[in-house]
Scaffold this motif. Structure first.
Motif, PDB file in Angstrom:
ATOM      1  N   UNK A  37      21.690  63.384  -7.792  1.00 56.65           N
ATOM      2  CA  UNK A  37      22.587  64.122  -7.425  1.00 56.65           C
ATOM      3  C   UNK A  37      23.422  64.789  -8.572  1.00 56.65           C
ATOM      4  N   UNK A  38      23.353  64.303  -9.955  1.00 55.60           N
ATOM      5  CA  UNK A  38      23.957  64.869 -10.983  1.00 55.60           C
ATOM      6  C   UNK A  38      23.423  66.043 -11.448  1.00 55.60           C
ATOM      7  N   UNK A  39      21.945  66.139 -11.226  1.00 50.82           N
ATOM      8  CA  UNK A  39      21.063  67.102 -11.871  1.00 50.82           C
ATOM      9  C   UNK A  39      21.335  68.344 -10.768  1.00 50.82           C
ATOM     10  N   UNK A  40      21.373  67.954  -9.578  1.00 49.81           N
ATOM     11  CA  UNK A  40      21.436  69.032  -8.419  1.00 49.81           C
ATOM     12  C   UNK A  40      22.850  69.832  -8.750  1.00 49.81           C
ATOM     13  N   UNK A  41      24.012  68.914  -8.952  1.00 51.98           N
ATOM     14  CA  UNK A  41      25.211  69.411  -9.045  1.00 51.98           C
ATOM     15  C   UNK A  41      25.369  70.479 -10.296  1.00 51.98           C
ATOM     16  N   UNK A  42      24.341  69.952 -11.349  1.00 53.48           N
ATOM     17  CA  UNK A  42      24.780  70.678 -12.601  1.00 53.48           C
ATOM     18  C   UNK A  42      23.713  72.030 -12.290  1.00 53.48           C
ATOM     19  N   UNK A  43      23.150  72.068 -11.527  1.00 53.67           N
ATOM     20  CA  UNK A  43      22.247  73.321 -11.084  1.00 53.67           C
ATOM     21  C   UNK A  43      22.800  74.108 -10.050  1.00 53.67           C
ATOM     22  N   UNK A  44      23.890  73.860  -9.390  1.00 56.02           N
ATOM     23  CA  UNK A  44      24.735  74.213  -8.494  1.00 56.02           C
ATOM     24  C   UNK A  44      24.213  74.326  -6.902  1.00 56.02           C
ATOM     25  N   UNK A  45      23.449  73.263  -6.758  1.00 61.75           N
ATOM     26  CA  UNK A  45      22.874  73.073  -5.552  1.00 61.75           C
ATOM     27  C   UNK A  45      23.694  72.449  -4.608  1.00 61.75           C
TER      28      UNK A  45
END
Length: 308
Positions: free
Chosen positions: A249-257
């Protein structure tokens, strides 16, 4: 369908933990035990199944009694060593019915005989062959649980990197996506009745082999998660593997997903497998299927959402 109290199910799972956790029980015996657990999910009436082969990989095709179009590709769990398409066909039939799709369940090669990247390359080959055979990625969703959830994420990033069209959405049930913390033996201990960190610490190196467990193909949480389709995640509050979903969740949010994370407190790893006997599992499977269908409908507004 009958309901069984969650406390009874929890007790049954806990009673089987010593056998699953034992290093003295052969993998073949553990596979039979998983077949019993996954086989408890009985498919809805009218579901048809067919055995097939796609790109050299055995698959089970699932055809619910009523569909509204589209395809679900489901990657089963089992620590990359256990689980099978046949054992998972009941759960997948319920999820496909909720999504209004047909489904394909690949029987990817399992460890310890088949180590990374064999399963991943097989899934790329299956997806590519289905595209060649006319699969429409805009009406296709890919989902998986546990190891199959991690493999779903690894597959989709591989498709992106190889220039292949992505599916419309991903569904991740209790995804196992950080094997490095298992190799390092730093996974937290929570209240799951079956899964212990010592189990994942045993399975992870068998799959990774000589590869770095932080390789994105093994542990997608360490990779680039930009440019992926919308992701729907389900986790259970007592599951020690739930920390992996938080990292996704954190990685996707950081990538704008786009990621929708639903948490189920007081439940255990892969409780969705009890869809035939646990009300909370039925509600979760129905919810996940409907969510995946909505993402397909955003691309094809004329596609009806299945009633469940």
């Amino acid at each position: 369908m009958r309901n069984i109290d969650r406390g009874v199910i929890r007790a049954c799972l806990r009673s089987s933990r010593p056998l699953f956790a034992s290093r003295h029980v052969p993998v073949g015996v553990k596979r039979l035990m998983v077949e019993m657990v996954t086989g408890a999910a009985r498919p809805p009436r009218g579901t048809r199944f067919e055995r097939d082969t796609v790109a050299g990989v055995p698959v089970v095709r699932v055809m619910p009694a009523h569909t509204t179009g589209g395809t679900l590709i489901y990657l089963h769990g089992g620590g990359y060593a256990l689980g099978s398409a046949k054992g998972y066909r009941g759960l997948v039939a319920h999820l496909a019915a909720a999504a209004g799709t047909t489904a394909v369940i690949p029987d990817y090669s399992r460890s310890p005989k088949a180590r990374y990247p064999i399963a991943l390359e097989e899934m790329v080959a299956v997806y590519s062959r289905l595209l060649d055979d006319g699969l429409d990625p805009d009406t296709t969703v890919v989902a998986g649980d546990s190891a199959g959830g991690g493999l779903t994420l690894a597959l989709t990033t591989a498709l992106r990197d190889r220039g292949l069209p992505a599916p419309a959405a991903l569904g991740l049930i209790c995804p196992w996506a950080d094997l490095a913390i298992d190799v390092d033996r730093t996974r937290p201990v929570l209240g799951d009745p079956l899964i212990l960190p010592s189990m994942t610490a045993e399975w992870a190196p068998r799959y990774a082999g000589r590869h770095d467990p932080r390789s994105p193909g093994i542990s997608p949480v360490y990779g680039d998660l930009s440019g992926l389709p919308p992701i729907v995640v389900h986790t259970a509050g007592d599951d020690p593997i739930s920390v992996d979903a938080d990292k996704i969740e954190a990685a996707v949010a950081a990538a704008g997903g786009i990621l929708d994370h639903r948490r189920f407190d007081g439940l255990w790893h892969d409780f969705h497998l009890q869809v035939s006997i646990l009300a909370e599992a039925r509600e979760a499977v129905t919810d996940l299927g409907a969510a995946l269908r909505r993402h397909v409908q955003k691309i094809h507004p004329d596609t009806r959402i299945a009633s469940t």
